[in-house]
Write an enzyme that holds these catalytic residues in place. Structure first.
Site, PDB file in Angstrom:
ATOM      1  N   LYS A 113       0.763  -1.393   0.044  1.00  0.00           N
ATOM      2  CA  LYS A 113      -0.118   0.116   0.042  1.00  0.00           C
ATOM      3  C   LYS A 113       0.771   1.116   0.085  1.00  0.00           C
ATOM      4  O   LYS A 113       0.261   2.389  -0.673  1.00  0.00           O
ATOM      5  CB  LYS A 113      -0.934  -0.240   1.152  1.00  0.00           C
ATOM      6  CG  LYS A 113      -2.192  -1.017   0.933  1.00  0.00           C
ATOM      7  CD  LYS A 113      -3.303  -1.015   1.760  1.00  0.00           C
ATOM      8  CE  LYS A 113      -4.265  -1.939   1.424  1.00  0.00           C
ATOM      9  NZ  LYS A 113      -5.533  -1.623   2.209  1.00  0.00           N
ATOM     10  N   LYS A 195      -6.072  -9.826  -5.834  1.00  0.00           N
ATOM     11  CA  LYS A 195      -7.135 -10.051  -4.884  1.00  0.00           C
ATOM     12  C   LYS A 195      -8.406  -9.309  -5.204  1.00  0.00           C
ATOM     13  O   LYS A 195      -8.134  -8.093  -5.650  1.00  0.00           O
ATOM     14  CB  LYS A 195      -6.957 -10.229  -3.604  1.00  0.00           C
ATOM     15  CG  LYS A 195      -6.825  -8.995  -2.961  1.00  0.00           C
ATOM     16  CD  LYS A 195      -6.560  -9.076  -1.398  1.00  0.00           C
ATOM     17  CE  LYS A 195      -6.701  -7.782  -0.629  1.00  0.00           C
ATOM     18  NZ  LYS A 195      -7.789  -7.248  -0.048  1.00  0.00           N
ATOM     19  N   LYS A 198     -12.038  -3.564  -2.419  1.00  0.00           N
ATOM     20  CA  LYS A 198     -12.918  -2.633  -2.477  1.00  0.00           C
ATOM     21  C   LYS A 198     -12.589  -1.404  -3.361  1.00  0.00           C
ATOM     22  O   LYS A 198     -13.542  -0.509  -3.664  1.00  0.00           O
ATOM     23  CB  LYS A 198     -13.110  -2.245  -0.902  1.00  0.00           C
ATOM     24  CG  LYS A 198     -13.397  -3.123  -0.110  1.00  0.00           C
ATOM     25  CD  LYS A 198     -13.987  -2.571   1.258  1.00  0.00           C
ATOM     26  CE  LYS A 198     -14.270  -3.318   2.503  1.00  0.00           C
ATOM     27  NZ  LYS A 198     -12.808  -3.617   3.131  1.00  0.00           N
TER      28      LYS A 198
HETATM   29  N1  AQP Z   1     -10.250 -10.855  -2.073  1.00  0.00           N
HETATM   30  C1  AQP Z   1     -10.517 -11.555  -0.940  1.00  0.00           C
HETATM   31  N2  AQP Z   1     -10.634 -12.843  -0.713  1.00  0.00           N
HETATM   32  C2  AQP Z   1     -10.931 -13.404   0.530  1.00  0.00           C
HETATM   33  N3  AQP Z   1     -11.139 -12.796   1.682  1.00  0.00           N
HETATM   34  C3  AQP Z   1     -10.760 -11.344   1.562  1.00  0.00           C
HETATM   35  N4  AQP Z   1     -10.791 -10.238   2.404  1.00  0.00           N
HETATM   36  C4  AQP Z   1     -10.501  -9.145   1.707  1.00  0.00           C
HETATM   37  N5  AQP Z   1     -10.483  -9.277   0.526  1.00  0.00           N
HETATM   38  C5  AQP Z   1     -10.562 -10.741   0.246  1.00  0.00           C
HETATM   39  C6  AQP Z   1     -11.054 -10.559   3.876  1.00  0.00           C
HETATM   40  O1  AQP Z   1     -12.224  -9.803   4.246  1.00  0.00           O
HETATM   41  C7  AQP Z   1     -12.089  -9.387   5.594  1.00  0.00           C
HETATM   42  C8  AQP Z   1     -12.184  -7.596   5.598  1.00  0.00           C
HETATM   43  O2  AQP Z   1     -11.084  -7.174   4.901  1.00  0.00           O
HETATM   44  P1  AQP Z   1     -10.765  -5.543   4.616  1.00  0.00           P
HETATM   45  O3  AQP Z   1     -11.724  -4.912   5.330  1.00  0.00           O
HETATM   46  O4  AQP Z   1      -9.176  -5.244   4.909  1.00  0.00           O
HETATM   47  O5  AQP Z   1     -11.105  -5.576   3.144  1.00  0.00           O
HETATM   48  P2  AQP Z   1     -10.378  -5.363   1.723  1.00  0.00           P
HETATM   49  O6  AQP Z   1     -11.411  -5.525   0.727  1.00  0.00           O
HETATM   50  O7  AQP Z   1      -9.008  -6.105   1.705  1.00  0.00           O
HETATM   51  O8  AQP Z   1     -10.371  -3.712   1.689  1.00  0.00           O
HETATM   52  P3  AQP Z   1      -9.235  -2.780   1.544  1.00  0.00           P
HETATM   53  O9  AQP Z   1      -7.900  -3.230   2.221  1.00  0.00           O
HETATM   54  O10 AQP Z   1      -9.726  -1.685   2.284  1.00  0.00           O
HETATM   55  O11 AQP Z   1      -9.196  -2.617   0.263  1.00  0.00           O
HETATM   56  P4  AQP Z   1      -7.902  -2.934  -1.008  1.00  0.00           P
HETATM   57  O12 AQP Z   1      -8.091  -4.291  -0.944  1.00  0.00           O
HETATM   58  O13 AQP Z   1      -8.546  -2.330  -2.256  1.00  0.00           O
HETATM   59  O14 AQP Z   1      -6.654  -2.176  -0.296  1.00  0.00           O
HETATM   60  C9  AQP Z   1     -10.669  -9.725   6.091  1.00  0.00           C
HETATM   61  O15 AQP Z   1     -10.694 -10.845   6.907  1.00  0.00           O
HETATM   62  C10 AQP Z   1      -9.904  -9.974   4.562  1.00  0.00           C
HETATM   63  O16 AQP Z   1      -8.906 -10.862   4.693  1.00  0.00           O
END
Ligand code: AQP
Length: 328
Positions: A113, A195, A198
């Site tokens: 990140k 992965k 969001k």
């Molecule tokens: N792709 C995924 N597959 C399986 N589990 C996932 N989790 C997140 N992405 C996947 C699990 O969901 C829970 C909440 O995680 P989070 O709130 O950290 O969600 P996120 O989607 O990873 O959100 P970010 O970090 O805000 O966004 P990005 O990914 O865009 O950086 C956790 O148990 C996580 O493991």
């Protein structure tokens, strides 16, 4: 016998997607009557990257509403908003003071990140895993059900707890991560090497839990496949493997049965059947979401009750920590 305790959190950084559901929330629902559960919308984690205040306010309520809509029950589980229980920030500070910087430098999520954000990266993002450790340790958590991307953070939490207990005496329970055998890493539709997430810029990569049937059909239709035209589980064929894995998770069928079912069929058939399966799965969840957010104050009352129940446990733990350190 006393039930063991579960804690898990979810950010309000955007719309919840199928990865969040299959990797985390669905397992929370399935496991909830075996444990005492704390499920938290981790809004303090969400502000480690810039957020628009009014969008954030909406997202926090939406995420909380979706947890209940997915089947989290108040009888088994405490659902609350992290910033409503002050002990989280206070314990994070105390844990900061015993956590070596080197441990945080090793966190791969921070590396990824911060790479995207360069010099704009906040101290909060660096410290994210310590706040997460505070979340988990406040509730004497035994098990942390998460997706694969959170494994390293839960291990760090355990290390911090061990270090504290070694210095000051046994205060913290050492938690274990629970990662589902399948679904711990649901991949993006367009870019199946990353992965599902969001992030706004990856909208076509993710099926959001509140997507309409047409949006779901259109996204699945655009999912990346390959030129082999063979519908078979194969980890090296990221796109097809991901579509089949999601299909497997949603139907509960065995891989051999699925491969049999799709023998002689086209990628178009697979995509159409997958899209309809996703729509059927999400439809009751979406209905429940509309019901419980349609009634003024209903969700807010549930969240206020959740915060009160969480606070009772968290405050007690925090006082033990202050006491051990010599601050009380
Ligand atoms: N792709 C995924 N597959 C399986 N589990 C996932 N989790 C997140 N992405 C996947 C699990 O969901 C829970 C909440 O995680 P989070 O709130 O950290 O969600 P996120 O989607 O990873 O959100 P970010 O970090 O805000 O966004 P990005 O990914 O865009 O950086 C956790 O148990 C996580 O493991």
């Amino acid at each position: 016998m006393d039930k063991k305790r579960v804690f898990s959190g979810i950010q309000a950084s955007g719309n919840l997607h199928l990865g969040n559901y299959l990797g985390a929330i669905r397992n929370w629902v399935k496991m909830q009557n075996q444990y005492h559960n704390y499920f938290c919308v981790v809004d303090l984690h969400t502000v480690t990257v810039p957020q628009d205040p009014s969008v954030l306010r909406t997202n926090i309520r939406e995420v909380a509403g979706l947890l209940f809509a997915a089947g989290i029950e108040e009888e088994d589980s405490v659902v609350f908003i992290q910033s409503h229980v002050r002990a989280h920030s206070e314990l994070a500070w105390l844990l900061n003071c015993i956590t070596p910087m080197g441990w945080l430098h090793r966190m791969t999520q921070f590396k990824e990140k911060s790479e995207q954000q360069k010099e704009e990266v906040s101290v909060g993002l660096f410290d994210y895993p310590v706040l997460q450790a505070a979340d988990i340790l406040l509730y004497d958590t035994h098990l942390v059900p998460v997706g694969e991307d959170q494994k390293q953070h839960v291990e760090l939490c355990r290390d911090i707890a061990q270090r504290f207990n070694y210095r000051y005496g046994d205060v913290f329970v050492l938690p274990d991560a629970y990662i589902p055998p399948i679904g711990g890493r649901v991949m993006g539709l367009v870019n199946p090497e990353k992965k599902m997430s969001k992030s706004e810029e990856k909208r076509d990569d993710s099926i959001f839990l509140l997507d309409t049937p047409d949006q779901i059909r259109s996204k699945v239709k655009k999912a990346t496949t390959d030129s082999l035209r063979e519908i078979r589980f194969d980890e090296k064929r990221y796109g097809i493997n991901n579509l089949l894995t999601v299909y497997q998770l949603l139907t509960g069928k065995e891989p051999a049965e699925i491969e049999n079912h799709f023998t002689g069929k086209s990628y178009k058939d697979l995509k159409e059947q997958l899209a309809e399966t996703v729509i059927e799965t999400l439809q009751p969840l979406q209905e429940r979401y509309r019901e419980l957010t349609g009634e003024d104050g209903y969700l807010d009352d549930m969240l206020a009750r959740g915060a009160e129940r969480a606070e009772a446990h968290a405050e007690n733990k925090l006082q033990q920590v202050y006491n051990k350190i010599g601050l009380r």
